[in-house]
Scaffold this active site. Structure first.
Site, PDB file in Angstrom:
ATOM      1  N   SER A 125       0.903  -1.298  -0.109  1.00 24.28           N
ATOM      2  CA  SER A 125      -0.044   0.021   0.045  1.00 24.28           C
ATOM      3  C   SER A 125       0.834   1.384   0.097  1.00 24.28           C
ATOM      4  O   SER A 125       1.830   1.215   0.461  1.00 24.28           O
ATOM      5  CB  SER A 125      -0.993  -0.037   1.289  1.00 24.28           C
ATOM      6  OG  SER A 125      -0.090  -0.005   2.560  1.00 24.28           O
ATOM      7  N   GLY A 164       9.565  -7.717  18.180  1.00 27.32           N
ATOM      8  CA  GLY A 164       9.913  -6.313  18.802  1.00 27.32           C
ATOM      9  C   GLY A 164      11.061  -6.076  19.483  1.00 27.32           C
ATOM     10  O   GLY A 164      12.073  -6.135  19.007  1.00 27.32           O
ATOM     11  N   GLY A 173       8.284  -2.083  11.418  1.00 26.78           N
ATOM     12  CA  GLY A 173       8.192  -3.161  10.730  1.00 26.78           C
ATOM     13  C   GLY A 173       8.537  -3.047   9.107  1.00 26.78           C
ATOM     14  O   GLY A 173       9.269  -3.955   8.722  1.00 26.78           O
ATOM     15  N   ASP A 174       8.283  -1.899   8.666  1.00 28.99           N
ATOM     16  CA  ASP A 174       8.468  -1.538   7.134  1.00 28.99           C
ATOM     17  C   ASP A 174       9.831  -1.283   7.050  1.00 28.99           C
ATOM     18  O   ASP A 174      10.640  -1.851   6.159  1.00 28.99           O
ATOM     19  CB  ASP A 174       7.618  -0.620   6.621  1.00 28.99           C
ATOM     20  CG  ASP A 174       6.034  -0.797   6.619  1.00 28.99           C
ATOM     21  OD1 ASP A 174       5.826  -1.951   6.346  1.00 28.99           O
ATOM     22  OD2 ASP A 174       5.377   0.023   6.776  1.00 28.99           O
TER      23      ASP A 174
END
Length: 303
Positions: free
Chosen positions: A8, A221, A251-252
Site C-alpha cells: 500500500s 519487537g 516493521g516496514d
C-alpha cells in the site's frame, strides 16, 4: 537486483495520546464500549507499507520498485518518491477515490489503535506483474486481498523469488489460502502475534512451516527476532535504540533491510541483524519516513 514491493501507499494521520489506553477502557464494559481520547498532537505523514519499505530501501542503497495504487490525491506522494530517486513506473493512479488513509493513535506505552480506509488500495489488483517488470526479487506486503492473491501467483509464474509478509492483512486469508502463499513464496516473515495466527490457521508449527520455504523469520519487537531455516531456530538479538519515540513504520523499515540483504546475497541471519539495526534507528524518530540512514549505509557499503 531491483526489488518489487507490492503493498500500500497511504497517508498516515498520526495522533499521540499522552495517557494509557488501559486506563480508559473498562474490561467489564467492553460490550458497551464508548471512549474518547484527547490527542494534543496530530501529524500527517507519507506512509503505507510499500512506500515505507521503498523509502528505507532507497536510503540503504537498494533499488526499490513499489507496486501500488494511489487515488486522485496521490500526486504529491508520487512526486515525492520521484524526487527521492524511487522508480514509480509500477504505481497506478485512479481518479474516483482517495489514496488509502491510515489513522494511528499511540499511547504512552507505545500501544496503538489503528483505523484504515483502503481507498485506491482496493484496486491494486489492477497492477499486473510480468516477466519484464525489471525486478530480481519481490515482497508481498499488506495490500488489497485480490492484489495479494494475484501478485503471489504472478510472481511464481514469472519465477521471481519473493518474501510473503502478510502483516495486518493476514486475517483476510484462511488456512488453505495461507498454505498456497507459503507454497509460492521463497521466504516468509511475520511478527510474533501473526506467527501464532499463521500456525493456528495452517495447523502447522513454525518448525514445520520453515521446511516449506528457504527461510522463515518471526520478529519479536524489543526481543529481536527468530530466524527459522529447515527446522533450525536462531535468535537474533535486538538492537537498543537511542530513544523510543514512535513505532510507526518499524516493521516496514525491518522489511526494507531484509530486502537489501537478500539483494546482496546475504544469509538470512545477517539480513535480520541489519533489520534490527534499521528498526532501532526508525523507532527513535516520529513518522514512518522521517529518519536518515546515511551513516549506516556508508558502514554497510564499506563492510
Amino acid at each position: 537486483m531491483p526489488a518489487l514491493i507490492c503493498g500500500s501507499l497511504a497517508f498516515d494521520n498520526i495522533m499521540t495520546f499522552e495517557g494509557r489506553f488501559a486506563d480508559q477502557i473498562l474490561p467489564e464494559q467492553l460490550h458497551i464500549l464508548n471512549v474518547s481520547f484527547l490527542v494534543p498532537s496530530l501529524r500527517r505523514d507519507f506512509g503505507g507499507c510499500a512506500g515505507n519499505i521503498a523509502y528505507a530501501l532507497q536510503q540503504l542503497g537498494g533499488q526499490p520498485l513499489p507496486m501500488a495504487m494511489v487515488g486522485s490525491d496521490g500526486g504529491d506522494y508520487l512526486q515525492r518518491m520521484r524526487d527521492q530517486g524511487i522508480d514509480t513506473r509500477h504505481v497506478g493512479q485512479v481518479q474516483d477515490t482517495h489514496t488509502a488513509q491510515c489513522m494511528i493513535m499511540t499511547d504512552r506505552d507505545n500501544n496503538q489503535i489503528t483505523a484504515f480506509h483502503p481507498g485506491a488500495m482496493s484496486l491494486a489488483h489492477g497492477n499486473v506483474i510480468t516477466a519484464d517488470c525489471g525486478a530480481g526479487i519481490a515482497i508481498i506486503s499488506p495490500d488489497g486481498r485480490d492484489a495479494m492473491l494475484q501478485h503471489a501467483a504472478q510472481l511464481q509464474a514469472t519465477n521471481i523469488p519473493f518474501v510473503f509478509d502478510p502483516g495486518q492483512g493476514l486475517p483476510m486469508f484462511n488456512g488453505e489460502e495461507l498454505l498456497q502463499f507459503i507454497a509460492q513464496a521463497t521466504w516468509v516473515t511475520v511478527n510474533d502475534y501473526e506467527a501464532k495466527m499463521l500456525c493456528d490457521r495452517t495447523g502447522l508449527s513454525l518448525e514445520a512451516l520453515s521446511h516449506k520455504v528457504r527461510g522463515l523469520v518471526v520478529t519479536l519487537g524489543g526481543e529481536g527476532c527468530e530466524v527459522w531455516e529447515q527446522g533450525v531456530r536462531t535468535l537474533v538479538p535486538a538492537v537498543t535504540p537511542e530513544a523510543v519515540i514512535d513505532p510507526t513504520g518499524c516493521g516496514d523499515a525491518w522489511r526494507a533491510a531484509l530486502l537489501y540483504g537478500l539483494e546482496q546475497g546475504w544469509t538470512l541471519v545477517r539480513c535480520a541483524e541489519l533489520g534490527n539495526r534499521v528498526g532501532a534507528i526508525k523507532v527513535a524518530h516520529r513518522g514512518p519516513q522521517n529518519y536518515q540512514l546515511d551513516a549506516l549505509r556508508a558502514e554497510v557499503a564499506a563492510a
